[in-house]
Scaffold this motif. Structure first.
Motif, PDB file in Angstrom:
ATOM      1  N   PHE A   1       0.840  -1.194   0.000  1.00 45.31           N
ATOM      2  CA  PHE A   1       0.000   0.000   0.000  1.00 45.31           C
ATOM      3  C   PHE A   1       0.880   1.252   0.000  1.00 45.31           C
ATOM      4  CE2 PHE A   1      -2.337   3.319   2.365  1.00 45.31           C
ATOM      5  CZ  PHE A   1      -3.421   3.480   1.510  1.00 45.31           C
ATOM      6  N   ILE A   2       1.936   1.221   0.804  1.00 44.74           N
ATOM      7  CA  ILE A   2       2.871   2.352   0.850  1.00 44.74           C
ATOM      8  C   ILE A   2       3.566   2.521  -0.502  1.00 44.74           C
ATOM      9  CG2 ILE A   2       4.979   3.233   1.923  1.00 44.74           C
ATOM     10  CD1 ILE A   2       4.118   1.775   4.491  1.00 44.74           C
ATOM     11  N   ARG A   3       3.958   1.395  -1.109  1.00 41.62           N
ATOM     12  CA  ARG A   3       4.618   1.452  -2.420  1.00 41.62           C
ATOM     13  C   ARG A   3       3.662   2.014  -3.482  1.00 41.62           C
ATOM     14  NH1 ARG A   3       6.017  -4.274  -1.201  1.00 41.62           N
ATOM     15  NH2 ARG A   3       8.013  -4.243  -0.071  1.00 41.62           N
ATOM     16  N   THR A   4       2.387   1.673  -3.358  1.00 42.79           N
ATOM     17  CA  THR A   4       1.393   2.182  -4.308  1.00 42.79           C
ATOM     18  C   THR A   4       1.298   3.698  -4.228  1.00 42.79           C
ATOM     19  OG1 THR A   4       0.098   0.133  -4.133  1.00 42.79           O
ATOM     20  CG2 THR A   4      -1.024   2.077  -5.023  1.00 42.79           C
ATOM     21  N   ILE A   5       1.265   4.221  -3.002  1.00 42.61           N
ATOM     22  CA  ILE A   5       1.216   5.676  -2.819  1.00 42.61           C
ATOM     23  C   ILE A   5       2.458   6.324  -3.424  1.00 42.61           C
ATOM     24  CG2 ILE A   5       1.219   7.524  -1.109  1.00 42.61           C
ATOM     25  CD1 ILE A   5      -0.424   5.719   0.705  1.00 42.61           C
ATOM     26  N   GLN A   6       3.599   5.687  -3.199  1.00 40.85           N
ATOM     27  CA  GLN A   6       4.842   6.219  -3.750  1.00 40.85           C
ATOM     28  C   GLN A   6       4.813   6.212  -5.271  1.00 40.85           C
ATOM     29  OE1 GLN A   6       7.679   3.607  -1.865  1.00 40.85           O
ATOM     30  NE2 GLN A   6       7.966   4.968  -0.098  1.00 40.85           N
ATOM     31  N   ASP A   7       4.290   5.134  -5.860  1.00 41.39           N
ATOM     32  CA  ASP A   7       4.217   5.048  -7.321  1.00 41.39           C
ATOM     33  C   ASP A   7       3.296   6.121  -7.885  1.00 41.39           C
ATOM     34  OD1 ASP A   7       5.930   2.915  -7.357  1.00 41.39           O
ATOM     35  OD2 ASP A   7       4.367   1.386  -7.482  1.00 41.39           O
ATOM     36  N   VAL A   8       2.156   6.309  -7.230  1.00 44.09           N
ATOM     37  CA  VAL A   8       1.201   7.319  -7.694  1.00 44.09           C
ATOM     38  C   VAL A   8       1.811   8.714  -7.596  1.00 44.09           C
ATOM     39  CG1 VAL A   8      -1.015   8.419  -7.203  1.00 44.09           C
ATOM     40  CG2 VAL A   8      -0.831   5.923  -7.155  1.00 44.09           C
ATOM     41  N   SER A   9       2.515   8.971  -6.491  1.00 46.08           N
ATOM     42  CA  SER A   9       3.120  10.297  -6.308  1.00 46.08           C
ATOM     43  C   SER A   9       4.211  10.583  -7.333  1.00 46.08           C
ATOM     44  CB  SER A   9       3.697  10.411  -4.887  1.00 46.08           C
ATOM     45  OG  SER A   9       4.765   9.495  -4.710  1.00 46.08           O
ATOM     46  N   HIS A  10       4.830   9.490  -7.836  1.00 44.59           N
ATOM     47  CA  HIS A  10       5.880   9.666  -8.841  1.00 44.59           C
ATOM     48  C   HIS A  10       5.334   9.518 -10.264  1.00 44.59           C
ATOM     49  CE1 HIS A  10       8.454   8.810  -5.287  1.00 44.59           C
ATOM     50  NE2 HIS A  10       9.302   9.621  -5.902  1.00 44.59           N
ATOM     51  N   GLY A  11       4.023   9.337 -10.364  1.00 42.45           N
ATOM     52  CA  GLY A  11       3.392   9.287 -11.677  1.00 42.45           C
ATOM     53  C   GLY A  11       3.634   8.025 -12.463  1.00 42.45           C
ATOM     54  N   GLY A  12       3.921   6.930 -11.799  1.00 41.52           N
ATOM     55  CA  GLY A  12       4.156   5.675 -12.516  1.00 41.52           C
ATOM     56  C   GLY A  12       3.655   4.474 -11.746  1.00 41.52           C
ATOM     57  N   MET A  13       3.318   3.403 -12.489  1.00 40.55           N
ATOM     58  CA  MET A  13       2.864   2.161 -11.885  1.00 40.55           C
ATOM     59  C   MET A  13       3.592   1.010 -12.565  1.00 40.55           C
ATOM     60  SD  MET A  13       0.523   2.760  -9.516  1.00 40.55           S
ATOM     61  CE  MET A  13      -0.582   1.354  -9.385  1.00 40.55           C
ATOM     62  N   PRO A  14       3.880  -0.067 -11.825  1.00 41.19           N
ATOM     63  CA  PRO A  14       4.570  -1.200 -12.438  1.00 41.19           C
ATOM     64  C   PRO A  14       3.697  -1.875 -13.494  1.00 41.19           C
ATOM     65  CG  PRO A  14       3.782  -1.781 -10.246  1.00 41.19           C
ATOM     66  CD  PRO A  14       3.583  -0.307 -10.404  1.00 41.19           C
ATOM     67  N   GLU A  15       4.327  -2.408 -14.544  1.00 41.49           N
ATOM     68  CA  GLU A  15       3.566  -3.093 -15.595  1.00 41.49           C
ATOM     69  C   GLU A  15       2.855  -4.328 -15.047  1.00 41.49           C
ATOM     70  OE1 GLU A  15       6.018  -3.991 -18.903  1.00 41.49           O
ATOM     71  OE2 GLU A  15       6.569  -1.897 -19.296  1.00 41.49           O
ATOM     72  N   LYS A  16       3.519  -5.026 -14.164  1.00 41.80           N
ATOM     73  CA  LYS A  16       2.937  -6.233 -13.571  1.00 41.80           C
ATOM     74  C   LYS A  16       2.595  -5.942 -12.112  1.00 41.80           C
ATOM     75  CE  LYS A  16       3.700 -11.216 -13.111  1.00 41.80           C
ATOM     76  NZ  LYS A  16       4.667 -12.336 -13.339  1.00 41.80           N
ATOM     77  N   ILE A  17       1.298  -5.982 -11.785  1.00 36.77           N
ATOM     78  CA  ILE A  17       0.859  -5.658 -10.427  1.00 36.77           C
ATOM     79  C   ILE A  17       1.264  -6.779  -9.467  1.00 36.77           C
ATOM     80  CG2 ILE A  17      -1.124  -5.189  -8.951  1.00 36.77           C
ATOM     81  CD1 ILE A  17      -2.573  -4.103 -11.361  1.00 36.77           C
ATOM     82  N   PRO A  18       1.970  -6.457  -8.376  1.00 37.56           N
ATOM     83  CA  PRO A  18       2.361  -7.480  -7.396  1.00 37.56           C
ATOM     84  C   PRO A  18       1.129  -8.136  -6.768  1.00 37.56           C
ATOM     85  CG  PRO A  18       3.610  -5.455  -7.082  1.00 37.56           C
ATOM     86  CD  PRO A  18       2.508  -5.128  -8.047  1.00 37.56           C
TER      87      PRO A  18
END
Length: 288
Positions: A73-90
């Protein structure tokens, strides 16, 4: 005597919450038919506290999953704040989504919450609901084994399971038994069905506790004299609940949920019989 009653109710909650035999139904039977209430306590509030104890057992038993979901969940917030998401969702990130979506149907219960809670005093309903739980478990053993997990389960699948959890807020319908059975019906792998059912219970139990704590505070708070009974009940529910989870994991691996169906049928019949005896004879040991 209140401490003894709290111990018995905590044990019932810990065992029946995770074994698919309905903790709410058994607590209501103990309180309404056998007189095992905690004197001076709001039975519904005490029920919620006992669920808090079993929630602690879920955190201990599934801490690795819960920890990974928190970190994801924390990593998701970080990804959103940096404007990117991993291609493969963990998997843990997708599990968060599955739990959130599966929890949404519980909001349908809020408008009828008082009615559902009132069913706890209707032991005829509880007896009938135990019979229904037995049927679900019996059928669960006979469906084709599924293969879906957190990577392949669909939003429709978890919504169906979530709806079953909402229905299972009725006393006598086992939350774990209903959600695990319906999970198997929609094609979940058995181990995943058990794990998802327990993780899905976390927001439900936390929400119920929050609502009832607010009600208690508005009503003037908790009677300090009841705190020892409350603490004892919660502790017993947590410890017995942990061992019940381990037992259910073993049962899930063997695919023997149907064994519990016979218990639910017997408990349902006995509950209905005792309800008739209470209404016709007024025996003092039947909750009088």
């Amino acid at each position: 005597m209140s401490l003894f009653n709290a111990l018995i109710l905590g044990l019932i909650q810990g065992v029946a919450e995770f074994l698919p035999i309905s903790s709410s139904g058994h607590l209501a039977i103990a309180q309404e038919l056998l007189g095992f209430g905690v004197e001076g306590s709001d039975d519904m509030f005490f029920d919620v506290l006992l669920h808090l104890g079993t929630l602690a057992a879920v955190f201990v038993a599934y801490w690795a999953d819960i920890k990974e979901m928190i970190l994801e969940f924390i990593r998701t917030i970080q990804d959103v704040s940096h404007g990117g998401m991993p291609e493969k969702i963990p998997p843990a990130r997708r599990m968060i989504l599955l739990v959130v979506v599966g929890t949404l149907p519980l909001f349908l219960v809020l408008p009828i919450q008082d009615f559902v809670e009132g069913l706890s005093s209707n032991t005829y309903f509880i007896g009938a609901a135990l019979l229904v739980t037995g049927v679900l478990l019996w059928v669960c053993d006979r469906v084709k084994k599924g293969r879906k997990n957190e990577r392949t389960a669909t939003m429709r699948d978890v919504l169906v399971v979530g709806l079953s959890q909402a229905v299972a807020t009725c006393p006598g319908l086992s939350r774990s038994g209903t959600t695990i059975s319906v999970g198997c019906f929609v094609g979940f792998e058995r181990k995943f069905a058990v794990r998802y059912a327990f993780l899905l219970s976390i927001p439900a139990v936390l929400g119920a506790n929050l609502l009832h704590f607010v009600d208690v505070i508005q009503a003037g708070g908790i009677d300090p004299a009841l705190v020892p009974a409350y603490l004892l009940g919660v502790a017993v529910a947590a410890v017995s609940g942990y061992f019940s989870i381990r037992l259910l994991r073993f049962v899930a691996e063997k695919g023997r949920f149907g064994a519990f169906s016979y218990y639910c049928w017997a408990a349902g019949v006995i509950t209905l019989a005792l309800s008739v005896m209470k209404s016709t004879s007024g025996l003092p040991w039947l909750g009088a």
